[in-house]
Design an enzyme around this catalytic site. Sequence first.
Site, PDB file in Angstrom:
ATOM      1  CG  PHE A  92      27.001  31.360  26.888  1.00  0.00           C
ATOM      2  CD1 PHE A  92      28.007  32.251  26.681  1.00  0.00           C
ATOM      3  CD2 PHE A  92      25.639  31.728  26.542  1.00  0.00           C
ATOM      4  CE1 PHE A  92      27.790  33.577  26.580  1.00  0.00           C
ATOM      5  CE2 PHE A  92      25.485  32.807  26.275  1.00  0.00           C
ATOM      6  CZ  PHE A  92      26.477  33.854  26.340  1.00  0.00           C
ATOM      7  NE  ARG A 142      23.465  35.783  16.161  1.00  0.00           N
ATOM      8  CZ  ARG A 142      23.125  37.166  16.284  1.00  0.00           C
ATOM      9  NH1 ARG A 142      22.120  37.573  16.593  1.00  0.00           N
ATOM     10  NH2 ARG A 142      24.401  37.837  16.051  1.00  0.00           N
ATOM     11  NE  ARG A 196      28.722  39.296  11.907  1.00  0.00           N
ATOM     12  CZ  ARG A 196      28.509  38.564  13.003  1.00  0.00           C
ATOM     13  NH1 ARG A 196      29.045  38.939  14.141  1.00  0.00           N
ATOM     14  NH2 ARG A 196      27.926  37.584  12.892  1.00  0.00           N
ATOM     15  NE  ARG A 205      30.898  28.447  15.365  1.00  0.00           N
ATOM     16  CZ  ARG A 205      30.862  27.697  14.381  1.00  0.00           C
ATOM     17  NH1 ARG A 205      29.971  27.563  13.456  1.00  0.00           N
ATOM     18  NH2 ARG A 205      31.848  26.497  14.361  1.00  0.00           N
ATOM     19  CE  LYS A 231      30.111  30.198   4.059  1.00  0.00           C
ATOM     20  NZ  LYS A 231      30.231  28.796   3.920  1.00  0.00           N
ATOM     21  CB  VAL A 290      26.151  27.169  21.660  1.00  0.00           C
ATOM     22  CG1 VAL A 290      26.000  25.644  22.442  1.00  0.00           C
ATOM     23  CG2 VAL A 290      24.913  27.546  21.185  1.00  0.00           C
ATOM     24  CG  ASP A 328      26.615  40.769  17.514  1.00  0.00           C
ATOM     25  OD1 ASP A 328      27.613  40.015  17.798  1.00  0.00           O
ATOM     26  OD2 ASP A 328      25.529  40.153  17.464  1.00  0.00           O
ATOM     27  CE1 TYR A 355      31.281  32.106   7.200  1.00  0.00           C
ATOM     28  CE2 TYR A 355      29.438  33.168   7.872  1.00  0.00           C
ATOM     29  CZ  TYR A 355      30.299  32.040   7.791  1.00  0.00           C
ATOM     30  OH  TYR A 355      29.248  31.056   8.162  1.00  0.00           O
TER      31      TYR A 355
HETATM   32  P1  NAD Z   1      33.991  24.659  10.959  1.00  0.00           P
HETATM   33  O1  NAD Z   1      35.054  25.948  11.201  1.00  0.00           O
HETATM   34  O2  NAD Z   1      34.057  23.654  12.188  1.00  0.00           O
HETATM   35  O3  NAD Z   1      34.399  23.743   9.798  1.00  0.00           O
HETATM   36  C1  NAD Z   1      34.834  24.568   8.724  1.00  0.00           C
HETATM   37  C2  NAD Z   1      35.817  23.276   7.914  1.00  0.00           C
HETATM   38  O4  NAD Z   1      36.602  23.985   6.650  1.00  0.00           O
HETATM   39  C3  NAD Z   1      37.054  23.200   8.896  1.00  0.00           C
HETATM   40  O5  NAD Z   1      37.284  21.669   8.898  1.00  0.00           O
HETATM   41  C4  NAD Z   1      38.311  23.726   8.219  1.00  0.00           C
HETATM   42  O6  NAD Z   1      39.401  23.193   8.706  1.00  0.00           O
HETATM   43  C5  NAD Z   1      37.956  23.659   6.876  1.00  0.00           C
HETATM   44  N1  NAD Z   1      38.478  24.610   5.812  1.00  0.00           N
HETATM   45  C6  NAD Z   1      38.532  26.175   6.149  1.00  0.00           C
HETATM   46  N2  NAD Z   1      39.059  26.673   5.005  1.00  0.00           N
HETATM   47  C7  NAD Z   1      39.525  25.741   4.166  1.00  0.00           C
HETATM   48  C8  NAD Z   1      40.060  25.800   2.882  1.00  0.00           C
HETATM   49  N3  NAD Z   1      40.563  26.857   2.372  1.00  0.00           N
HETATM   50  N4  NAD Z   1      40.447  24.464   2.419  1.00  0.00           N
HETATM   51  C9  NAD Z   1      39.843  23.432   3.087  1.00  0.00           C
HETATM   52  N5  NAD Z   1      39.293  23.181   4.142  1.00  0.00           N
HETATM   53  C10 NAD Z   1      39.183  24.470   4.673  1.00  0.00           C
HETATM   54  O7  NAD Z   1      32.618  25.394  10.902  1.00  0.00           O
HETATM   55  P2  NAD Z   1      31.353  24.496  10.610  1.00  0.00           P
HETATM   56  O8  NAD Z   1      30.196  25.234  11.855  1.00  0.00           O
HETATM   57  O9  NAD Z   1      31.147  23.118  10.573  1.00  0.00           O
HETATM   58  O10 NAD Z   1      30.892  25.225   9.514  1.00  0.00           O
HETATM   59  C11 NAD Z   1      30.649  24.456   8.205  1.00  0.00           C
HETATM   60  C12 NAD Z   1      30.148  25.130   6.913  1.00  0.00           C
HETATM   61  O11 NAD Z   1      28.813  25.578   7.256  1.00  0.00           O
HETATM   62  C13 NAD Z   1      30.816  26.512   6.587  1.00  0.00           C
HETATM   63  O12 NAD Z   1      30.704  26.705   5.141  1.00  0.00           O
HETATM   64  C14 NAD Z   1      30.095  27.511   7.275  1.00  0.00           C
HETATM   65  O13 NAD Z   1      30.220  28.833   6.643  1.00  0.00           O
HETATM   66  C15 NAD Z   1      28.685  27.088   7.258  1.00  0.00           C
HETATM   67  N6  NAD Z   1      27.557  27.435   8.345  1.00  0.00           N
HETATM   68  C16 NAD Z   1      28.079  27.151   9.778  1.00  0.00           C
HETATM   69  C17 NAD Z   1      27.111  27.519  10.575  1.00  0.00           C
HETATM   70  C18 NAD Z   1      27.247  27.195  11.950  1.00  0.00           C
HETATM   71  O14 NAD Z   1      26.209  27.702  12.714  1.00  0.00           O
HETATM   72  N7  NAD Z   1      27.811  26.303  12.340  1.00  0.00           N
HETATM   73  C19 NAD Z   1      25.970  28.498  10.153  1.00  0.00           C
HETATM   74  C20 NAD Z   1      25.705  28.957   8.883  1.00  0.00           C
HETATM   75  C21 NAD Z   1      26.610  28.341   7.976  1.00  0.00           C
HETATM   76  N1  UDP Z   2      28.018  36.167  21.897  1.00  0.00           N
HETATM   77  C1  UDP Z   2      28.100  36.516  23.480  1.00  0.00           C
HETATM   78  N2  UDP Z   2      29.046  35.935  24.127  1.00  0.00           N
HETATM   79  C2  UDP Z   2      30.085  35.117  23.436  1.00  0.00           C
HETATM   80  C3  UDP Z   2      30.061  34.790  21.827  1.00  0.00           C
HETATM   81  C4  UDP Z   2      28.992  35.282  21.370  1.00  0.00           C
HETATM   82  O1  UDP Z   2      27.324  37.133  23.956  1.00  0.00           O
HETATM   83  O2  UDP Z   2      30.927  34.791  24.255  1.00  0.00           O
HETATM   84  C5  UDP Z   2      27.103  36.625  21.240  1.00  0.00           C
HETATM   85  C6  UDP Z   2      27.325  37.469  19.735  1.00  0.00           C
HETATM   86  O3  UDP Z   2      27.673  38.797  19.987  1.00  0.00           O
HETATM   87  C7  UDP Z   2      26.254  37.327  19.014  1.00  0.00           C
HETATM   88  C8  UDP Z   2      25.518  36.066  19.311  1.00  0.00           C
HETATM   89  O4  UDP Z   2      26.076  35.700  20.694  1.00  0.00           O
HETATM   90  O5  UDP Z   2      25.276  38.217  19.235  1.00  0.00           O
HETATM   91  C9  UDP Z   2      25.782  34.689  18.606  1.00  0.00           C
HETATM   92  O6  UDP Z   2      27.396  34.700  18.155  1.00  0.00           O
HETATM   93  P1  UDP Z   2      28.266  33.641  17.591  1.00  0.00           P
HETATM   94  O7  UDP Z   2      29.242  34.148  17.238  1.00  0.00           O
HETATM   95  O8  UDP Z   2      27.910  32.225  18.002  1.00  0.00           O
HETATM   96  O9  UDP Z   2      27.344  33.464  16.088  1.00  0.00           O
HETATM   97  P2  UDP Z   2      26.942  34.700  14.998  1.00  0.00           P
HETATM   98  O10 UDP Z   2      27.117  36.063  15.528  1.00  0.00           O
HETATM   99  O11 UDP Z   2      27.575  34.236  13.772  1.00  0.00           O
HETATM  100  O12 UDP Z   2      25.380  34.310  14.717  1.00  0.00           O
END
Ligand code: NAD
Ligand code: UDP
Length: 316
Positions: free
Chosen positions: A194, A214, A145, A189, A152, A191, A276, A148
């Site tokens: 599931f 979570r 992990r 992910r 970040k 949600v 995780d 990422y």
């Molecule tokens: P997502 O994967 O749906 O969106 C990411 C977008 O970035 C995609 O459209 C992808 O094509 C684009 N992308 C990736 N690499 C790129 C690059 N090199 N150049 C241009 N575009 C690029 O993810 P998301 O859930 O919408 O997340 C958006 C942002 O929020 C991310 O930075 C992510 O780290 C952050 N974030 C999301 C969550 C969450 O739960 N969804 C949680 C924490 C942080």
């Molecule tokens: N997870 C799970 N089943 C799945 C996908 C994820 O039990 O099909 C668990 C995963 O191991 C983690 C939690 O759900 O403990 C959230 O995972 P997700 O990938 O959505 O986000 P993150 O781990 O980045 O918070």
Amino acid sequence: MKKLRDQVVVTGGAGFIGSHLCRKLLDQGKSVICIDNYFTGSRENILPLLENPFFETLRHDVCMQLYVEADAIYNLACPASPIHYQTDPVQTTKTSVHGAINMLGLAKRLGVKIFQASTSEVYGDPEIHPQTEEYWGNVNPIGPRSCYDEGKRCAETLFFDYHRQHKLRIKVGRIFNTYGPNMHPNDGRVVSNFIVQALEGRPLTIYGDGTQTRSFCYVDDLVEAITRLMDTDDSVTGPINLGNDGEFTMLELAEKVIALSGSSSKIEFRPLPQDDPMQRRPDLTKARDTLGWQPKVKLDDGLKETIAYFKKLLHS
Ligand code: NAD
Ligand code: UDP
């Protein structure tokens, strides 16, 4: 010449959160340039926005320099799902770090403020619960992990050094698990997994024993918080936690999804992936005090909306 409307750049605008943010900014009367390389995003996510004359798209990788004019930048480009960011981990770190450098450089040239989509992953597998912004985290720097998490974290470092060194106006939001329509069905992910499994009558795959927790934020609440953070005065830099502070085990989530989708799916246990995090919940005191905001959408209501979205998608 004075422009009639603000022009904003949204990187990652074709992704899950980015597409909702683009829509909100257009609704606020802004002109939006969506920058995306479509690694995990899709044209479908932004299809309804394409007819708006104030919405523009540019296929571009943020690892390359970008020359556009804008009044503000939202930097969201980065794959967010573990299976996607681990597909090409070197590219993930490059996207976070080179992407941040390029977007900060653009903000510096233009003299505009810039938002960074940071993450609760900067806390790693946290020993402090709930997580406050003061907590420095417990992150493995060399695990699967890390591309990422450390990418970040380094992006946050760059944001704060540009702020200190170049007086750049920065807004760093640490986003906790967010869900809603426009998530990709194969996103991996929890949600989306599931819900798709429940709708297809397949077993819901719980990793580990399902006691890990979570906190899930509905996407409408999140984009409201992001735009409020961007509108704060220049003294507000963050980092600031953005999410929902309701906390659920994965077992509870699975049971909710099965009940709300009326599915007869069973639950299946799979091995827990390495590193995780076992627990995660934001302390939202700063967000509440600084933004006058708090999440409104309850998990059940958000899940219903998301289930309806996936039902339509799977039947189209
Ligand atoms: P997502 O994967 O749906 O969106 C990411 C977008 O970035 C995609 O459209 C992808 O094509 C684009 N992308 C990736 N690499 C790129 C690059 N090199 N150049 C241009 N575009 C690029 O993810 P998301 O859930 O919408 O997340 C958006 C942002 O929020 C991310 O930075 C992510 O780290 C952050 N974030 C999301 C969550 C969450 O739960 N969804 C949680 C924490 C942080
Ligand atoms: N997870 C799970 N089943 C799945 C996908 C994820 O039990 O099909 C668990 C995963 O191991 C983690 C939690 O759900 O403990 C959230 O995972 P997700 O990938 O959505 O986000 P993150 O781990 O980045 O918070």
